[in-house]
Design a protein around this motif. Structure first.
Motif, PDB file in Angstrom:
ATOM      1  N   ARG A  11       0.824  -1.197   0.000  1.00  0.00           N
ATOM      2  CA  ARG A  11       0.000   0.000   0.000  1.00  0.00           C
ATOM      3  C   ARG A  11       0.866   1.258   0.000  1.00  0.00           C
ATOM      4  O   ARG A  11       0.651   2.198  -0.766  1.00  0.00           O
ATOM      5  CB  ARG A  11      -0.838  -0.024   1.286  1.00  0.00           C
ATOM      6  CG  ARG A  11      -2.240   0.399   1.129  1.00  0.00           C
ATOM      7  CD  ARG A  11      -2.883   0.427   2.500  1.00  0.00           C
ATOM      8  NE  ARG A  11      -3.389   1.767   2.729  1.00  0.00           N
ATOM      9  CZ  ARG A  11      -4.455   2.234   2.131  1.00  0.00           C
ATOM     10  NH1 ARG A  11      -5.137   1.482   1.294  1.00  0.00           N
ATOM     11  NH2 ARG A  11      -4.861   3.454   2.349  1.00  0.00           N
ATOM     12  N   LYS A  12       1.872   1.220   0.875  1.00  0.00           N
ATOM     13  CA  LYS A  12       2.747   2.389   1.001  1.00  0.00           C
ATOM     14  C   LYS A  12       3.533   2.614  -0.278  1.00  0.00           C
ATOM     15  O   LYS A  12       3.712   3.745  -0.720  1.00  0.00           O
ATOM     16  CB  LYS A  12       3.714   2.176   2.170  1.00  0.00           C
ATOM     17  CG  LYS A  12       3.042   2.320   3.513  1.00  0.00           C
ATOM     18  CD  LYS A  12       4.057   2.275   4.624  1.00  0.00           C
ATOM     19  CE  LYS A  12       3.372   2.490   5.972  1.00  0.00           C
ATOM     20  NZ  LYS A  12       4.329   2.426   7.068  1.00  0.00           N
ATOM     21  N   ILE A  14       2.646   1.889  -3.254  1.00  0.00           N
ATOM     22  CA  ILE A  14       1.773   2.451  -4.290  1.00  0.00           C
ATOM     23  C   ILE A  14       1.586   3.947  -4.071  1.00  0.00           C
ATOM     24  O   ILE A  14       1.673   4.761  -4.999  1.00  0.00           O
ATOM     25  CB  ILE A  14       0.420   1.703  -4.305  1.00  0.00           C
ATOM     26  CG1 ILE A  14       0.639   0.306  -4.890  1.00  0.00           C
ATOM     27  CG2 ILE A  14      -0.613   2.463  -5.101  1.00  0.00           C
ATOM     28  CD1 ILE A  14      -0.606  -0.512  -5.028  1.00  0.00           C
ATOM     29  N   SER A  15       1.373   4.314  -2.795  1.00  0.00           N
ATOM     30  CA  SER A  15       1.227   5.736  -2.501  1.00  0.00           C
ATOM     31  C   SER A  15       2.483   6.497  -2.884  1.00  0.00           C
ATOM     32  O   SER A  15       2.429   7.586  -3.454  1.00  0.00           O
ATOM     33  CB  SER A  15       0.947   5.942  -1.012  1.00  0.00           C
ATOM     34  OG  SER A  15      -0.369   5.576  -0.716  1.00  0.00           O
ATOM     35  N   LYS A  16       3.631   5.905  -2.568  1.00  0.00           N
ATOM     36  CA  LYS A  16       4.903   6.565  -2.885  1.00  0.00           C
ATOM     37  C   LYS A  16       5.060   6.735  -4.388  1.00  0.00           C
ATOM     38  O   LYS A  16       5.478   7.788  -4.878  1.00  0.00           O
ATOM     39  CB  LYS A  16       6.071   5.731  -2.342  1.00  0.00           C
ATOM     40  CG  LYS A  16       6.429   6.057  -0.904  1.00  0.00           C
ATOM     41  CD  LYS A  16       7.697   5.343  -0.514  1.00  0.00           C
ATOM     42  CE  LYS A  16       8.544   6.192   0.407  1.00  0.00           C
ATOM     43  NZ  LYS A  16       9.846   5.575   0.685  1.00  0.00           N
ATOM     44  N   LEU A  18       2.757   6.959  -6.461  1.00  0.00           N
ATOM     45  CA  LEU A  18       1.747   7.924  -6.914  1.00  0.00           C
ATOM     46  C   LEU A  18       2.230   9.363  -6.747  1.00  0.00           C
ATOM     47  O   LEU A  18       1.902  10.243  -7.544  1.00  0.00           O
ATOM     48  CB  LEU A  18       0.470   7.699  -6.091  1.00  0.00           C
ATOM     49  CG  LEU A  18      -0.846   8.079  -6.710  1.00  0.00           C
ATOM     50  CD1 LEU A  18      -1.036   7.338  -8.011  1.00  0.00           C
ATOM     51  CD2 LEU A  18      -1.973   7.735  -5.762  1.00  0.00           C
ATOM     52  N   ILE A  19       3.024   9.609  -5.711  1.00  0.00           N
ATOM     53  CA  ILE A  19       3.477  10.986  -5.525  1.00  0.00           C
ATOM     54  C   ILE A  19       4.795  11.228  -6.253  1.00  0.00           C
ATOM     55  O   ILE A  19       5.422  12.269  -6.078  1.00  0.00           O
ATOM     56  CB  ILE A  19       3.640  11.332  -4.021  1.00  0.00           C
ATOM     57  CG1 ILE A  19       4.766  10.504  -3.386  1.00  0.00           C
ATOM     58  CG2 ILE A  19       2.340  11.106  -3.276  1.00  0.00           C
ATOM     59  CD1 ILE A  19       5.065  10.924  -1.972  1.00  0.00           C
ATOM     60  N   GLY A  20       5.207  10.270  -7.081  1.00  0.00           N
ATOM     61  CA  GLY A  20       6.405  10.475  -7.884  1.00  0.00           C
ATOM     62  C   GLY A  20       7.670  10.172  -7.118  1.00  0.00           C
ATOM     63  O   GLY A  20       8.702  10.762  -7.380  1.00  0.00           O
ATOM     64  N   ASP A  21       7.565   9.267  -6.144  1.00  0.00           N
ATOM     65  CA  ASP A  21       8.727   8.982  -5.312  1.00  0.00           C
ATOM     66  C   ASP A  21       9.045   7.483  -5.341  1.00  0.00           C
ATOM     67  O   ASP A  21       9.532   6.927  -4.374  1.00  0.00           O
ATOM     68  CB  ASP A  21       8.442   9.462  -3.878  1.00  0.00           C
ATOM     69  CG  ASP A  21       9.712   9.461  -3.039  1.00  0.00           C
ATOM     70  OD1 ASP A  21      10.792   9.650  -3.622  1.00  0.00           O
ATOM     71  OD2 ASP A  21       9.613   9.268  -1.823  1.00  0.00           O
ATOM     72  N   GLU A  39      -4.332  -1.163 -10.282  1.00  0.00           N
ATOM     73  CA  GLU A  39      -4.645  -0.400  -9.070  1.00  0.00           C
ATOM     74  C   GLU A  39      -4.190   1.050  -9.223  1.00  0.00           C
ATOM     75  O   GLU A  39      -4.931   1.991  -8.939  1.00  0.00           O
ATOM     76  CB  GLU A  39      -3.936  -1.079  -7.876  1.00  0.00           C
ATOM     77  CG  GLU A  39      -3.934  -0.272  -6.594  1.00  0.00           C
ATOM     78  CD  GLU A  39      -5.284  -0.257  -5.916  1.00  0.00           C
ATOM     79  OE1 GLU A  39      -6.102  -1.133  -6.249  1.00  0.00           O
ATOM     80  OE2 GLU A  39      -5.515   0.631  -5.074  1.00  0.00           O
ATOM     81  N   LEU A  43      -6.370   4.597  -9.417  1.00  0.00           N
ATOM     82  CA  LEU A  43      -6.134   5.748  -8.539  1.00  0.00           C
ATOM     83  C   LEU A  43      -5.809   6.994  -9.356  1.00  0.00           C
ATOM     84  O   LEU A  43      -6.333   8.081  -9.105  1.00  0.00           O
ATOM     85  CB  LEU A  43      -4.978   5.450  -7.587  1.00  0.00           C
ATOM     86  CG  LEU A  43      -5.344   4.625  -6.362  1.00  0.00           C
ATOM     87  CD1 LEU A  43      -4.090   4.226  -5.619  1.00  0.00           C
ATOM     88  CD2 LEU A  43      -6.262   5.426  -5.457  1.00  0.00           C
ATOM     89  N   SER A  46      -8.815   8.407 -10.868  1.00  0.00           N
ATOM     90  CA  SER A  46      -9.611   9.125  -9.867  1.00  0.00           C
ATOM     91  C   SER A  46      -9.050  10.514  -9.638  1.00  0.00           C
ATOM     92  O   SER A  46      -9.766  11.512  -9.622  1.00  0.00           O
ATOM     93  CB  SER A  46      -9.602   8.377  -8.542  1.00  0.00           C
ATOM     94  OG  SER A  46     -10.366   7.211  -8.638  1.00  0.00           O
ATOM     95  N   PHE A  47      -7.715  10.558  -9.493  1.00  0.00           N
ATOM     96  CA  PHE A  47      -7.098  11.850  -9.210  1.00  0.00           C
ATOM     97  C   PHE A  47      -7.200  12.785 -10.404  1.00  0.00           C
ATOM     98  O   PHE A  47      -7.421  13.992 -10.241  1.00  0.00           O
ATOM     99  CB  PHE A  47      -5.628  11.660  -8.811  1.00  0.00           C
ATOM    100  CG  PHE A  47      -5.479  11.177  -7.390  1.00  0.00           C
ATOM    101  CD1 PHE A  47      -6.300  11.679  -6.399  1.00  0.00           C
ATOM    102  CD2 PHE A  47      -4.525  10.238  -7.045  1.00  0.00           C
ATOM    103  CE1 PHE A  47      -6.168  11.239  -5.086  1.00  0.00           C
ATOM    104  CE2 PHE A  47      -4.399   9.796  -5.749  1.00  0.00           C
ATOM    105  CZ  PHE A  47      -5.223  10.295  -4.769  1.00  0.00           C
ATOM    106  N   PHE A  50     -10.526  14.138 -10.446  1.00  0.00           N
ATOM    107  CA  PHE A  50     -10.619  15.177  -9.411  1.00  0.00           C
ATOM    108  C   PHE A  50     -10.034  16.484  -9.926  1.00  0.00           C
ATOM    109  O   PHE A  50     -10.632  17.547  -9.794  1.00  0.00           O
ATOM    110  CB  PHE A  50      -9.860  14.697  -8.170  1.00  0.00           C
ATOM    111  CG  PHE A  50      -9.802  15.680  -7.043  1.00  0.00           C
ATOM    112  CD1 PHE A  50     -10.957  16.071  -6.378  1.00  0.00           C
ATOM    113  CD2 PHE A  50      -8.585  16.222  -6.646  1.00  0.00           C
ATOM    114  CE1 PHE A  50     -10.897  16.970  -5.334  1.00  0.00           C
ATOM    115  CE2 PHE A  50      -8.526  17.129  -5.602  1.00  0.00           C
ATOM    116  CZ  PHE A  50      -9.685  17.496  -4.955  1.00  0.00           C
TER     117      PHE A  50
END
Lengths: 330, 192
Positions: A11-12, A14-16, A18-21, A39, A43, A46-47, A50
């Motif tokens: 999960r982490k 994927i989040s990372k 996503l923020i380009g990291d 996945e 996301l 979705s963004f 948004f």
């Protein structure tokens, strides 16, 4: 596939990503792995949805109509304010004035005369308060009355009881509960007579007197005689002869009046009062005045006093007493 | 003082007219960021104006560079806007009762602005739900997290740019952004 990333991204991770990291391995894994890629794609969509929505919203809302042109705003904003552009000076000035006022107050407080006046005090001594009993032979006084035109006549005293339910005259015809007439009176000489009346009165047409109430005589109340309340004779009970003196149980001290303090006036006020069955002073009267407001102060103080009431035959009764209130300055 | 003298020392040498065109160019972006941050059209309008007034007043402080390297006028403006948002949040925390009186923007409002209205009703409903979830999650973020989140995902800035705008270090930006993304994802998943 890179063996280090055989399992899916956390999960982490994927989040990372996503923020380009994300690390290069992770990027590779996203490209290779359909699950993680899907996945992320969800996301990201979705963004981006948004983003598009916020942009759309803001574009529609930012219609410039009704908005003051910014140049006008600059001019409004640069107009001199409440203090004509001297806000800093005004602020410092305000602080200085406040500080000055506080310093002045403190300085005034520390001046010698003020300090002296603050330290000055008038010592007050507890007034010497003592009950002055007036022993009297007669046991007690009271009174009775009956609304008849003529004065009371000689006759037999009704039975003495603590409370008078049936007055000696005008007995009710055919009462549901027969009670013999009673009066509230001390033991006193009695006679045998067919009529009720006062044993001390003269003869005449039978009468219970011309007072008010249910007793006998010209007074007021259920007793005998010209006084008020129960008992015989007139007045409240006096100390002595079986009537004990009321004892003060709560006696706040009187204050000095301003005028008397200034005049260094001293002395005693003699008060006369009645301590009722509940120990509350009533009917406070000045017998010997001192003046300069001290009489009033003495009355005010004694009004707050509470007594253990005077007793007769083990029963609390109203008793009259004299109290001397001493005022003394040193 | 003649107008030309007033603007003689400004980096925008041609003066008011030039600044006016800069405003036209950057205004939508600043307004969008403020609107998304504050969720209140009126306040966003006001702060947008304030932002340009501040920029105009401080125009001689703009050197075309920042702590983290060169900086465009847009980044500089966004920096001012981010500061304004922070100040606004700080002051509105003090007068929270006033905020209670003002009805908060309904999250439905944003979902009414989904651009592509040609979608099928199902897809539209799904998109609406997603927007509401993201919007609600973003609204519940802290001021810093929301700022970096909006800068990244609405303004499409990269981490360095965000660092320049917010005045934070790149690592700090990453941390805030990571937490923001985690919260928003949680919001999206809870919806399901």
């Amino acid at each position: 596939m890179n063996p280090h990333l055989a399992h899916h991204l956390t999960r982490k991770q994927i989040s990372k990503y996503l923020i380009g990291d994300g690390s290069p391995q992770e990027s590779q894994h996203v490209l290779d792995c359909a699950t993680c890629g899907g996945e992320l794609a969800r996301l990201e969509s979705s963004f981006s949805q948004f983003r598009a929505t916020v942009r759309h919203w803001s574009d529609r809302r930012s219609g410039t109509d009704g908005v003051v042109p910014w140049t006008a705003r600059v001019e409004v904003a640069t107009l001199k304010g409440l203090y004509g552009g001297h806000e800093t000076v005004a602020g410092i000035g305000s602080v200085l004035i406040h500080v000055a006022v506080v310093v002045l107050l403190l300085a005034a407080g520390s001046l010698p005369p003020v300090q002296k006046a603050m330290k000055e005090f008038v010592p007050l001594f507890a007034p010497d308060l003592k009950l002055q009993p007036k022993p009297k032979l007669e046991q007690s006084k009271g009174g009775g009355g009956s609304p008849q035109r003529t004065a009371q006549t000689k006759g037999e005293l009704p039975r003495v009881a603590p409370k008078s339910f049936v007055p000696p005259i005008r007995p009710q015809d055919d009462p549901k509960l027969a009670l013999s007439p009673t009066i509230v009176a001390p033991d006193m000489p009695n006679i045998n007579s067919p009529n009720y009346g006062s044993p001390l009165a003269g003869l005449g047409i039978p009468s219970a007197g011309n007072g008010i109430g249910t007793g006998i005589g010209s007074g007021r109340g259920p007793g005998v005689g010209p006084g008020n309340g129960g008992g015989s004779g007139g007045g409240v009970y006096k100390i002595g002869g079986g009537v004990s003196a009321p004892v003060p149980v709560f006696k706040p001290e009187p204050e000095y009046s301003e005028e008397a303090r200034k005049a260094k006036w001293q002395g005693a006020v003699l008060l006369e009062l009645v301590v009722d069955e509940n120990g509350v002073p009533q009917n406070i009267k000045v017998v010997r005045s001192l003046g300069l407001g001290l009489d009033q102060k003495a009355i005010e103080a004694v009004q707050k006093w509470r007594f253990k009431p005077g007793q007769k035959d083990g029963k609390a009764v109203p008793v009259s007493a004299n109290i001397e209130v001493n005022f003394r300055l040193l | 003082m003649p107008e030309s003298a007033l603007f003689a020392d400004a980096p925008f040498a041609s003066g008011l007219q030039d600044f006016e065109s800069l405003v036209r160019e950057h205004r939508p972006r600043i307004f969008r960021f403020l609107l998304a941050s504050l969720r209140d059209t009126e306040t966003a309008e006001n702060l947008t104006q304030d932002c340009f007034v501040r920029a105009f007043k401080a125009r001689d402080q703009f050197r075309g560079e920042s702590k983290l390297g060169t900086c465009s006028f847009g980044t500089w403006l966004m920096h001012i806007a981010a500061n304004l948002v922070r100040d606004h949040e700080a002051s509105s925390r003090l007068k929270f009762w006033r905020r209670r009186l003002r009805s908060d923007v309904d999250p439905n409002e944003l979902s009414d602005w989904i651009p592509d209205q040609q979608k099928s009703p199902e897809a539209l409903a799904l998109a609406k739900e997603q927007m509401e979830a993201i919007w609600r999650a973003a609204a519940s973020l802290s001021e810093r997290q929301r700022t970096v989140f909006l800068l990244r995902f609405v303004e499409d800035m990269d981490l360095l740019e965000i660092a320049a705008v917010t005045g934070m270090k790149e690592g700090t930006v990453k941390t805030h952004l990571f937490r923001a993304v985690q919260s928003v994802r949680l919001g999206l998943e809870e919806r399901k």
